[in-house]
Design a protein around this motif. Sequence first.
Motif, PDB file in Angstrom:
ATOM      1  N   ALA A 116       0.846  -1.194   0.000  1.00 29.29           N
ATOM      2  CA  ALA A 116       0.000   0.000   0.000  1.00 29.29           C
ATOM      3  C   ALA A 116       0.881   1.243   0.000  1.00 29.29           C
ATOM      4  CB  ALA A 116      -0.916   0.014   1.219  1.00 29.29           C
ATOM      5  N   VAL A 117       0.276   2.353  -0.387  1.00 27.79           N
ATOM      6  CA  VAL A 117       0.919   3.657  -0.247  1.00 27.79           C
ATOM      7  C   VAL A 117       0.106   4.428   0.780  1.00 27.79           C
ATOM      8  CG1 VAL A 117       1.520   5.837  -1.363  1.00 27.79           C
ATOM      9  CG2 VAL A 117       1.876   3.671  -2.580  1.00 27.79           C
ATOM     10  N   VAL A 118       0.774   4.800   1.873  1.00 32.00           N
ATOM     11  CA  VAL A 118       0.153   5.613   2.906  1.00 32.00           C
ATOM     12  C   VAL A 118       0.385   7.065   2.512  1.00 32.00           C
ATOM     13  CG1 VAL A 118       0.154   6.233   5.352  1.00 32.00           C
ATOM     14  CG2 VAL A 118       0.555   3.874   4.659  1.00 32.00           C
ATOM     15  N   THR A 119      -0.674   7.878   2.592  1.00 33.64           N
ATOM     16  CA  THR A 119      -0.588   9.267   2.163  1.00 33.64           C
ATOM     17  C   THR A 119      -1.136  10.209   3.225  1.00 33.64           C
ATOM     18  OG1 THR A 119      -2.741   9.081   1.080  1.00 33.64           O
ATOM     19  CG2 THR A 119      -0.793   8.698  -0.298  1.00 33.64           C
ATOM     20  N   ALA A 120      -0.698  11.469   3.146  1.00 30.75           N
ATOM     21  CA  ALA A 120      -1.204  12.509   4.040  1.00 30.75           C
ATOM     22  C   ALA A 120      -0.908  13.863   3.405  1.00 30.75           C
ATOM     23  CB  ALA A 120      -0.557  12.407   5.417  1.00 30.75           C
ATOM     24  N   MET A 121      -1.552  14.892   3.922  1.00 27.41           N
ATOM     25  CA  MET A 121      -1.359  16.256   3.425  1.00 27.41           C
ATOM     26  C   MET A 121      -0.667  17.100   4.484  1.00 27.41           C
ATOM     27  SD  MET A 121      -2.743  16.319   0.345  1.00 27.41           S
ATOM     28  CE  MET A 121      -2.891  18.057  -0.010  1.00 27.41           C
ATOM     29  N   ALA A 122       0.305  17.904   4.042  1.00 30.20           N
ATOM     30  CA  ALA A 122       0.928  18.933   4.880  1.00 30.20           C
ATOM     31  C   ALA A 122       0.569  20.247   4.207  1.00 30.20           C
ATOM     32  CB  ALA A 122       2.430  18.747   4.971  1.00 30.20           C
ATOM     33  N   ARG A 161      -4.521  12.703  10.111  1.00 33.73           N
ATOM     34  CA  ARG A 161      -5.253  11.962   9.073  1.00 33.73           C
ATOM     35  C   ARG A 161      -4.255  11.282   8.141  1.00 33.73           C
ATOM     36  NH1 ARG A 161     -10.742  12.667   8.710  1.00 33.73           N
ATOM     37  NH2 ARG A 161     -11.526  14.520   9.734  1.00 33.73           N
ATOM     38  N   PHE A 162      -4.693  10.152   7.586  1.00 34.25           N
ATOM     39  CA  PHE A 162      -3.885   9.497   6.559  1.00 34.25           C
ATOM     40  C   PHE A 162      -4.782   8.664   5.664  1.00 34.25           C
ATOM     41  CE2 PHE A 162      -3.922   6.460  10.068  1.00 34.25           C
ATOM     42  CZ  PHE A 162      -4.038   5.221   9.460  1.00 34.25           C
ATOM     43  N   GLY A 163      -4.280   8.396   4.469  1.00 37.85           N
ATOM     44  CA  GLY A 163      -4.960   7.532   3.523  1.00 37.85           C
ATOM     45  C   GLY A 163      -4.170   6.250   3.359  1.00 37.85           C
ATOM     46  N   LEU A 164      -4.869   5.168   3.118  1.00 39.31           N
ATOM     47  CA  LEU A 164      -4.238   3.889   2.849  1.00 39.31           C
ATOM     48  C   LEU A 164      -4.715   3.455   1.467  1.00 39.31           C
ATOM     49  CD1 LEU A 164      -2.423   1.713   4.156  1.00 39.31           C
ATOM     50  CD2 LEU A 164      -4.493   0.627   4.993  1.00 39.31           C
ATOM     51  N   ASN A 165      -3.822   3.555   0.489  1.00 40.67           N
ATOM     52  CA  ASN A 165      -4.095   3.203  -0.897  1.00 40.67           C
ATOM     53  C   ASN A 165      -3.548   1.798  -1.128  1.00 40.67           C
ATOM     54  OD1 ASN A 165      -4.878   5.972  -2.373  1.00 40.67           O
ATOM     55  ND2 ASN A 165      -3.355   6.373  -0.782  1.00 40.67           N
ATOM     56  N   GLN A 220      -9.846  14.169   2.774  1.00 42.73           N
ATOM     57  CA  GLN A 220      -8.798  15.095   3.208  1.00 42.73           C
ATOM     58  C   GLN A 220      -7.387  14.541   3.093  1.00 42.73           C
ATOM     59  OE1 GLN A 220      -9.738  16.794   7.058  1.00 42.73           O
ATOM     60  NE2 GLN A 220     -11.900  16.978   6.551  1.00 42.73           N
ATOM     61  N   VAL A 221      -7.213  13.457   2.331  1.00 41.09           N
ATOM     62  CA  VAL A 221      -5.895  12.852   2.128  1.00 41.09           C
ATOM     63  C   VAL A 221      -5.725  12.487   0.651  1.00 41.09           C
ATOM     64  CG1 VAL A 221      -5.645  11.972   4.487  1.00 41.09           C
ATOM     65  CG2 VAL A 221      -6.786  10.568   2.770  1.00 41.09           C
ATOM     66  N   PRO A 222      -4.474  12.374   0.173  1.00 41.61           N
ATOM     67  CA  PRO A 222      -4.254  11.993  -1.225  1.00 41.61           C
ATOM     68  C   PRO A 222      -4.734  10.573  -1.513  1.00 41.61           C
ATOM     69  CG  PRO A 222      -2.307  13.036  -0.317  1.00 41.61           C
ATOM     70  CD  PRO A 222      -3.227  12.756   0.834  1.00 41.61           C
ATOM     71  N   LEU A 227      -8.698   3.654   2.002  1.00 41.02           N
ATOM     72  CA  LEU A 227      -9.251   3.964   3.307  1.00 41.02           C
ATOM     73  C   LEU A 227      -8.791   5.354   3.719  1.00 41.02           C
ATOM     74  CD1 LEU A 227      -8.295   0.627   5.118  1.00 41.02           C
ATOM     75  CD2 LEU A 227     -10.469   1.168   3.998  1.00 41.02           C
ATOM     76  N   ALA A 228      -9.717   6.208   4.103  1.00 41.51           N
ATOM     77  CA  ALA A 228      -9.375   7.496   4.707  1.00 41.51           C
ATOM     78  C   ALA A 228      -9.514   7.300   6.207  1.00 41.51           C
ATOM     79  CB  ALA A 228     -10.310   8.586   4.211  1.00 41.51           C
ATOM     80  N   CYS A 229      -8.477   7.687   6.945  1.00 39.03           N
ATOM     81  CA  CYS A 229      -8.431   7.394   8.375  1.00 39.03           C
ATOM     82  C   CYS A 229      -8.052   8.624   9.195  1.00 39.03           C
ATOM     83  CB  CYS A 229      -7.382   6.311   8.651  1.00 39.03           C
ATOM     84  SG  CYS A 229      -7.600   4.794   7.717  1.00 39.03           S
ATOM     85  N   GLU A 230      -8.491   8.612  10.459  1.00 40.03           N
ATOM     86  CA  GLU A 230      -8.009   9.593  11.422  1.00 40.03           C
ATOM     87  C   GLU A 230      -7.170   8.848  12.448  1.00 40.03           C
ATOM     88  OE1 GLU A 230     -11.183  11.563  13.515  1.00 40.03           O
ATOM     89  OE2 GLU A 230     -11.969   9.701  14.334  1.00 40.03           O
ATOM     90  N   VAL A 231      -6.144   9.494  12.943  1.00 38.82           N
ATOM     91  CA  VAL A 231      -5.251   8.865  13.905  1.00 38.82           C
ATOM     92  C   VAL A 231      -5.969   8.673  15.236  1.00 38.82           C
ATOM     93  CG1 VAL A 231      -3.105   9.112  15.216  1.00 38.82           C
ATOM     94  CG2 VAL A 231      -3.185   9.790  12.804  1.00 38.82           C
ATOM     95  N   ALA A 232      -5.973   7.437  15.715  1.00 38.13           N
ATOM     96  CA  ALA A 232      -6.529   7.121  17.028  1.00 38.13           C
ATOM     97  C   ALA A 232      -5.417   7.077  18.070  1.00 38.13           C
ATOM     98  CB  ALA A 232      -7.275   5.794  16.997  1.00 38.13           C
ATOM     99  N   ASP A 233      -4.223   6.629  17.649  1.00 43.12           N
ATOM    100  CA  ASP A 233      -3.102   6.535  18.577  1.00 43.12           C
ATOM    101  C   ASP A 233      -1.816   6.315  17.794  1.00 43.12           C
ATOM    102  OD1 ASP A 233      -1.825   6.539  21.041  1.00 43.12           O
ATOM    103  OD2 ASP A 233      -2.658   4.630  21.704  1.00 43.12           O
TER     104      ASP A 233
END
Length: 174
Positions: A30-36, A77-81, A113-115, A124-130
């Motif tokens: 997978a490619v994990v993605t996020a926006m800065a 936040r992060f995306g899991l492609n 909100q993620v690439p 999957l669009a995700c929010e950080v839980a921990d």
Amino acid sequence: MTGTESRPDVEQELKSAFREAMAGVCTPVAVVTAMAGPAPYGTTVSAFTSLSMDPPMVLVSLDRSSDLLAVIDGSRRFGLNILGAQQPELAVNFARKGGPAKFGGVEWQVGGQVPRLPGATGFLACEVADLVAGGDHVVVFGRVLSADTAPARPLTYHARAFGTHTALDANAPA
């Protein structure tokens, strides 16, 4: 030397044996993605898995020194492609260093909100839980906010090579 002292040669031998053992494990890619701000970040991973159905959660392991980890920690936040068998070049591209430059020439859009990378077998669009430290990595626990799938064969990594999954005939002799 006592039995409690560390021996570099034994530790190196263990690391080498561990690396070889893990090469024998077939993993999804997978490619994990996020926006800065407006800049997209991403990296290739094979260390991810589902964690919970209630609530829907995943976990992803990222190197402590990765730029992406700092972005995810800030944005929460992060995306899991989840890549398909037709996307090994994308996996190689995002495995290299380069921050936002990895997205040069790569088609992407914002989803949740993620690439998001078109053509992935799952997103999957995700929010950080921990965030939990684990050796030289940090495990990111993500609560899934949205999920999509596409019919395609998955990209897998095994014995240091990309491949894909082929189902076995359940009735065939072993």
